[in-house]
Design a protein around this motif. Sequence first.
Motif, PDB file in Angstrom:
ATOM      1  N   ASN A 257      -2.870   3.272  -2.220  1.00  0.00           N
ATOM      2  CA  ASN A 257      -2.568   3.698  -0.861  1.00  0.00           C
ATOM      3  C   ASN A 257      -2.151   5.165  -0.789  1.00  0.00           C
ATOM      4  OD1 ASN A 257      -2.228   2.628   1.970  1.00  0.00           O
ATOM      5  ND2 ASN A 257      -0.236   3.577   1.681  1.00  0.00           N
ATOM      6  N   LEU A 258      -1.993   5.813  -1.957  1.00  0.00           N
ATOM      7  CA  LEU A 258      -1.741   7.256  -1.941  1.00  0.00           C
ATOM      8  C   LEU A 258      -2.904   7.994  -1.305  1.00  0.00           C
ATOM      9  CD1 LEU A 258      -0.120   7.661  -5.464  1.00  0.00           C
ATOM     10  CD2 LEU A 258       1.022   7.615  -3.248  1.00  0.00           C
ATOM     11  N   ILE A 259      -4.104   7.369  -1.331  1.00  0.00           N
ATOM     12  CA  ILE A 259      -5.226   7.834  -0.502  1.00  0.00           C
ATOM     13  C   ILE A 259      -5.192   6.993   0.764  1.00  0.00           C
ATOM     14  CG2 ILE A 259      -7.719   8.162  -0.305  1.00  0.00           C
ATOM     15  CD1 ILE A 259      -7.871   8.286  -3.309  1.00  0.00           C
ATOM     16  N   PRO A 260      -4.819   7.554   1.916  1.00  0.00           N
ATOM     17  CA  PRO A 260      -4.582   6.770   3.124  1.00  0.00           C
ATOM     18  C   PRO A 260      -5.737   5.845   3.478  1.00  0.00           C
ATOM     19  CG  PRO A 260      -3.926   9.046   3.471  1.00  0.00           C
ATOM     20  CD  PRO A 260      -4.614   8.997   2.141  1.00  0.00           C
ATOM     21  N   LEU A 261      -5.376   4.643   3.918  1.00  0.00           N
ATOM     22  CA  LEU A 261      -6.292   3.611   4.414  1.00  0.00           C
ATOM     23  C   LEU A 261      -7.130   2.959   3.323  1.00  0.00           C
ATOM     24  CD1 LEU A 261      -7.620   5.374   7.652  1.00  0.00           C
ATOM     25  CD2 LEU A 261      -5.606   3.945   7.401  1.00  0.00           C
ATOM     26  N   VAL A 262      -7.061   3.441   2.081  1.00  0.00           N
ATOM     27  CA  VAL A 262      -7.897   2.903   1.012  1.00  0.00           C
ATOM     28  C   VAL A 262      -7.186   1.796   0.246  1.00  0.00           C
ATOM     29  CG1 VAL A 262      -9.052   3.484  -1.168  1.00  0.00           C
ATOM     30  CG2 VAL A 262      -9.222   5.026   0.782  1.00  0.00           C
ATOM     31  N   GLY A 263      -5.849   1.948   0.056  1.00  0.00           N
ATOM     32  CA  GLY A 263      -5.088   1.063  -0.813  1.00  0.00           C
ATOM     33  C   GLY A 263      -5.263  -0.420  -0.578  1.00  0.00           C
ATOM     34  N   PRO A 264      -5.039  -0.913   0.663  1.00  0.00           N
ATOM     35  CA  PRO A 264      -5.166  -2.355   0.893  1.00  0.00           C
ATOM     36  C   PRO A 264      -6.533  -2.905   0.516  1.00  0.00           C
ATOM     37  CG  PRO A 264      -4.051  -1.312   2.736  1.00  0.00           C
ATOM     38  CD  PRO A 264      -4.531  -0.204   1.849  1.00  0.00           C
ATOM     39  N   VAL A 310      -2.349  -5.782   6.738  1.00  0.00           N
ATOM     40  CA  VAL A 310      -1.562  -4.813   5.974  1.00  0.00           C
ATOM     41  C   VAL A 310      -2.046  -3.392   6.263  1.00  0.00           C
ATOM     42  CG1 VAL A 310      -1.009  -3.981   3.643  1.00  0.00           C
ATOM     43  CG2 VAL A 310      -0.961  -6.434   4.133  1.00  0.00           C
ATOM     44  N   GLN A 311      -3.373  -3.218   6.290  1.00  0.00           N
ATOM     45  CA  GLN A 311      -3.936  -1.886   6.543  1.00  0.00           C
ATOM     46  C   GLN A 311      -3.577  -1.378   7.938  1.00  0.00           C
ATOM     47  OE1 GLN A 311      -6.908  -1.040   8.629  1.00  0.00           O
ATOM     48  NE2 GLN A 311      -6.425   1.092   8.160  1.00  0.00           N
ATOM     49  N   GLN A 312      -3.625  -2.263   8.942  1.00  0.00           N
ATOM     50  CA  GLN A 312      -3.301  -1.862  10.307  1.00  0.00           C
ATOM     51  C   GLN A 312      -1.834  -1.481  10.440  1.00  0.00           C
ATOM     52  OE1 GLN A 312      -5.365  -1.451  13.066  1.00  0.00           O
ATOM     53  NE2 GLN A 312      -6.922  -1.602  11.473  1.00  0.00           N
TER      54      GLN A 312
END
Length: 377
Positions: A257-264, A310-312
């Motif tokens: 998630n340190l790369i936004p929106l990618v982690g989940p 989780v992403q939202q």
Amino acid sequence: RTIKMIEPQVNYIQQIYRMIIALIVIWFINLIWPFISDVILMLVFAFLFTTLLLSSVDRFERKIGNRGLSVLSVVIILLTCVSTFIGSFISQISIQAQEFSERVDQTTMVNEFKSLGDKATSAMPSFMKSEESSSDYFANKLTEITQSVLGSLGSLVSTVGNFMFIAIMVFIFTIILLSEYHKFKKSLVNSIPNKYFEVGLKLIYNIEKSVSSYLKGQFLSAASVGGMSIAGLLLLNFFGANITLVIFIGIIAGLANLIPLVGPFVGMVPALLIAFMNNLGNDAATSHMFLGTIPSPFFSIDIIFMFLIVQQIEGNLITPALVGKSVGLHPMLVMIVLLIGGTLLGPLGMLFAVPASGVIKVIIKEIAFVRKNAHLL
């Protein structure tokens, strides 16, 4: 009177000259950007890692009195933690894969997929059923997907090799920056003209503070994503999802998630894989219905839906609030900056959009201060 008329003309010519120079510089950067973009990316990542590890290195140096040994100690501890985590995860996945191969043979797998195809076909409304919705069609599609994946292994190896090269170079640049950081900073400070010395020191300090605060906000956001992912998977297990390695999956989702929106979504892949391996052959899991209405074999739809939630929450609440507060930006502005960065440069643009905006805000603030108080300098 003639002198007064000449002065505005001179200023006007100087402004035009500066604009021409600026346009030439922008054109030149755009011309060479494809050749230097990878190096710039490596240096930016190295600077972020340096900012993250600098306080630990300084703390070690105060205790042992040697900068090189301090850097080496922190790097060894970091590499040990990362390699232990990756090794443990790969080991656990390998054990699960071995147990899966011993429990399920090829015939059983084929029968399970045919059974899934039949159930998916029977769940469809009558107007959607056709020859293309038969179990044979699903089997053929699965074969095509498998062949496509195998065919892309060559490009995957190339991508992994390129990633490893970038990771090694970032690692080397980070070690150099950690070792020479204070010397670089001292050289930069010495290059500031006496007239702007105090302003320059303040600017450097505020930029360091902005980047450091951004990283702290990102790690808090990553921790919250990891926690929500673990809680969601445990909740699915309560309803019979039978997902193991929950802690590992949560940590992976948080770090990614340190790369936004990618982690989940990165965490979703191993969760789906493990749910499939653990539940293949389980009739209850194969026939599971999401919300009692939608077929969700192996709890696949449930897992996807959980990670979407989780992403939202992360994208619309946590990141704008935590990260925006850490760099002094309004949550709405953070969302706009993330969208612009994602549109221009994709995931990397989203990664650098917020800290870049924080740095630009600091620079504009200092320029405004200098302009306002130029008569005192």
